[in-house]
Design a protein around this motif. Structure first.
Motif, PDB file in Angstrom:
ATOM      1  N   HIS A 183       0.862  -1.180   0.000  1.00  0.00           N
ATOM      2  CA  HIS A 183       0.000   0.000   0.000  1.00  0.00           C
ATOM      3  C   HIS A 183       0.898   1.230   0.000  1.00  0.00           C
ATOM      4  CE1 HIS A 183      -3.888  -2.002   0.840  1.00  0.00           C
ATOM      5  NE2 HIS A 183      -3.084  -2.933   1.311  1.00  0.00           N
TER       6      HIS A 183
ATOM      7  N   SER B 119      -4.357   3.927   3.374  1.00  0.00           N
ATOM      8  CA  SER B 119      -4.910   2.919   2.474  1.00  0.00           C
ATOM      9  C   SER B 119      -4.854   1.536   3.108  1.00  0.00           C
ATOM     10  CB  SER B 119      -4.131   2.935   1.155  1.00  0.00           C
ATOM     11  OG  SER B 119      -4.450   1.823   0.358  1.00  0.00           O
ATOM     12  N   LEU B 120      -3.738   1.204   3.713  1.00  0.00           N
ATOM     13  CA  LEU B 120      -3.581  -0.105   4.337  1.00  0.00           C
ATOM     14  C   LEU B 120      -4.581  -0.286   5.465  1.00  0.00           C
ATOM     15  CD1 LEU B 120      -0.477  -2.131   4.992  1.00  0.00           C
ATOM     16  CD2 LEU B 120      -1.927  -1.641   6.928  1.00  0.00           C
TER      17      LEU B 120
END
Length: 133
Positions: free
Chosen positions: A99, A104-105
């Motif tokens: 990511h 986002s992760l």
């Protein structure tokens, strides 16, 4: 030309060996600290691993989500990815997606993170609205 300085005005070096960037390589240890400070409010626990080997180009971050799931994250120039499902665990056989950002992760791993992040954003917008009126 020579310039004399009184002793109290002498120049001291504040060189910090840990904050040096070599060429285009970022110090991932410093990046990891910044990531932890940035999203700690939206997870149960998060810290840079002290027991796994660290290098200039790689660091490991342990995170426990709001749901109580624990992960060990690898941070490299390629991004962040899950490398283990417990603190300080690196499973070489895991082939997880990188990511680009921690946001986002965590958005992918934790609905609780997503909710906490959204709530923090709403609170900040409310404060801005109140200050603007």
């Amino acid at each position: 030309m020579e310039i004399d300085c009184p002793p109290e005005e002498s120049i001291t070096s504040t060189f910090d060996e840990d904050s040096v960037e070599l060429g285009d390589v970022k110090d991932m240890r410093l990046e990891a600290d910044a990531i932890v400070n940035d999203v700690l409010f939206a997870v149960n626990e998060m810290h840079v691993s002290q027991s796994l080997a660290r290098a200039l180009d790689m660091a490991y971050i342990n995170v426990e989500t709001r749901e109580g799931n624990r992960y060990c994250l690898e941070l490299t120039e390629a991004g962040l990815r899950v490398v283990g499902y417990a603190f300080d665990e690196v499973n070489e056989e895991l082939n997880t997606q990188y990511h680009e950002t921690v946001y986002s992760l965590l958005d992918n791993l934790s609905p609780g993170y997503r909710e906490a992040f959204g709530n923090a954003l709403l609170q900040r917008l409310e404060r801005l609205k109140q200050n603007g009126q």
